[in-house]
Design an enzyme around this catalytic site. Structure first.
Site, short mmCIF file in Angstrom:
data_model
loop_
_atom_site.label_atom_id
_atom_site.label_comp_id
_atom_site.label_asym_id
_atom_site.label_seq_id
_atom_site.Cartn_x
_atom_site.Cartn_y
_atom_site.Cartn_z
N HIS A 1 0.69 -1.16 -0.03
CA HIS A 1 0.29 -0.30 -0.02
C HIS A 1 0.85 1.10 -0.07
CE1 HIS A 1 -3.30 -2.90 1.50
NE2 HIS A 1 -2.49 -3.15 2.35
N LYS B 1 16.45 21.29 -11.34
CA LYS B 1 15.65 20.49 -10.91
C LYS B 1 16.62 19.49 -11.92
CE LYS B 1 11.80 19.68 -10.64
NZ LYS B 1 10.72 20.09 -11.19
N GLU C 1 9.71 7.94 -16.38
CA GLU C 1 8.40 8.82 -17.00
C GLU C 1 7.96 8.53 -18.90
OE1 GLU C 1 7.52 13.40 -15.39
OE2 GLU C 1 10.09 12.93 -15.86
N SER D 1 15.29 21.91 -16.12
CA SER D 1 14.11 22.36 -16.62
C SER D 1 14.94 24.05 -16.85
CB SER D 1 13.11 22.91 -15.08
OG SER D 1 12.75 23.98 -14.79
#
Ligand code: ARG
Length: 459
Positions: A158, A285, A292, A279
């Site tokens: 979980h 970043k 992704e 970024s």
């Protein structure tokens, strides 16, 4: 209006240009050119052995097809939508070069069995490439097992901290998943590796061909036994699409996990910078775009499977032109999965666990609570009672903001007389990991023997 070799004398006009543009498949099935030529050479050799072509005609066809293959490889063949597909491009070029001899190649063959055969040859090679990539990925995880053997990580259920495990136990979990993927590839390959060439349009042929001979030359393991089945069959395409979707699902789950692990919140892993992006506005970043995109591209691979399932739904026997639509989704699934695997391998190899950050928070989350409960069970306390008792102890420790291992004997005895300091032996993540006993658990000796098994298997 446009003329095409597939239009016989029965037609009173050429094709409408709109149909030509609508119906072409050369824009995607040109990828089958090597398989088409290989299949045609095998077919022509068989025709000559059966007396349907002279030896000299076969030799001419053989040499010219080899030339045509080189022409295509050099990018010299002009693709023309009016020739519809790769099969007619190659045959037309052969006829252009050889005249009537070229016109004999299509004896006892239809594009229906030709497409089926070419695609099977193509998929067979592609499955072998995928298997090799999966094996390299398994090896990448295996190489981490040794290097990370001393690292303990929380296992989650979980997405809540559950129990401590060796990092290698995680890596072995992925090796198992990718092995099942490889088993599925191998199993699928068996059904791909069946020859339909010579079933012709749908009913077979009245010419004396030898289907076993072409199957043998093309390295197929079996000869399909029903011509009407071959003409309509795309099971092998759908099955390949499923095998690829399953691989993509596994990669997507892994990618998601490492995206989480690379956040400041987890800080478990440092991804190689060459596979991350920055970024344009936030200079700090380091974004995990490769992971992704691996997750994102899984949507396409799953969508392709869905497209194919819908494509064949409700088609009557045998060949229907709908089946031409099977190639773009499957090509895309192979391209996508091969690209994802090709990137996963270096990412798995080059990422680094953030050892300090992991170990400094291993006390958090009461990872050893289950082992403590099991310790009490061994002392004769019934499981439900021990479960309740340890819950109370965890609650008490939580209220004090300390791990279980920091409780004093006095505090423990207040919960139950049977809690003496020997239980300190199983507290703390490291002790808890050592306390596991069952086969397949994260106990270090168990994990070692699994690493050994995989080293032998992946050698
Ligand atoms: N371009 C077609 C395909 O890829 C070739 C098969 C054509 N067969 C036919 N009966 N029209 O499926």
């Amino acid at each position: 209006m446009s003329e095409s070799p597939s239009r016989s004398g029965v037609f009173s006009t050429g094709s409408d240009e709109r149909l030509v543009a609508f119906g072409e498949s050369i824009s995607f099935d040109h990828r089958l050119f090597r398989q088409d030529i290989r299949g045609s050479i095998a077919h022509a050799r068989m025709l000559s052995q059966q007396g349907l072509l002279s030896d000299q005609e076969f030799q001419q066809i053989h040499d010219t097809l080899s030339d045509i293959q080189q022409e295509i490889e050099r990018g010299e063949m002009e693709f023309r939508p009016e020739l519809e597909d790769i099969h007619m491009h190659i045959e037309s070029r052969l006829v252009e070069r050889l005249g009537d001899v070229g016109r004999k190649l299509h004896t006892a063959r239809s594009r229906n069995d030709q497409v089926n055969t070419d695609f099977r040859l193509w998929i067979r090679e592609a499955l072998d490439r995928v298997d090799s990539l999966l094996k390299q990925l398994q090896r990448a995880f295996l190489s981490r097992c040794e290097a990370d053997f001393d690292v303990i990580l929380p296992a989650y259920t979980h997405l809540q901290r559950a129990q401590p495990v060796l990092a290698s136990h995680y890596w072995l979990a992925y090796i198992e998943k990718f092995q099942r993927d490889r088993d599925r590839v191998a199993d699928c390959r068996k059904r791909v590796n069946v020859c339909g060439l010579g079933t012709a349009a749908c009913a077979g042929t009245s010419l004396p061909i030898d289907r076993q001979a072409t199957a043998r030359e093309l390295g197929f393991e079996a000869v399909a036994a029903n011509s009407i089945d071959v003409s309509s069959d795309r099971d092998f395409v759908l099955e390949s699409a499923f095998v690829l979707a399953m691989i993509a699902e596994h990669l997507s789950g892994w990618a998601e996990e490492w995206i989480l692990w690379s956040t400041v919140e987890f800080n478990f892993i440092r991804l190689p910078h060459q596979f991350c992006t920055g970024s344009s506005i936030m200079p700090q970043k380091i974004n995990p775009d490769t992971l992704e995109l691996t997750r994102g591209k899984t949507a396409r691979v799953v969508g392709n499977l869905h497209t194919l399932l819908v494509l064949v739904k409700g088609l009557p026997l045998a060949y229907n032109r709908d089946l031409q639509e099977d190639k773009p989704p499957l090509f895309d699934s192979f391209d996508t999965v091969e690209a994802c695997l090709g990137l996963a391998i270096p990412i798995v190899t080059q990422s680094q666990l953030q050892r300090e950050s992991i170990s400094s928070r291993l006390d958090a989350g009461y990872l050893d609570a289950t082992t403590l409960m099991e310790f009490l069970i061994r002392r004769g306390i019934p499981q439900r009672t021990a479960h309740h008792l340890v819950g109370k102890i965890v609650g008490f420790a939580q209220s004090r903001g300390i791990p279980l291992s920091k409780l004093t004997e006095e505090e423990l005895k207040a919960f139950d007389e049977r809690l003496d300091e020997s239980l300190l032996d199983v507290l703390g993540a490291e002790q808890a990991v050592k306390a596991y006993q069952s086969f397949g658990s994260s106990q270090p000796d168990q994990v070692r023997s699994q690493i050994l098994r995989w080293s032998e298997q992946l050698h």
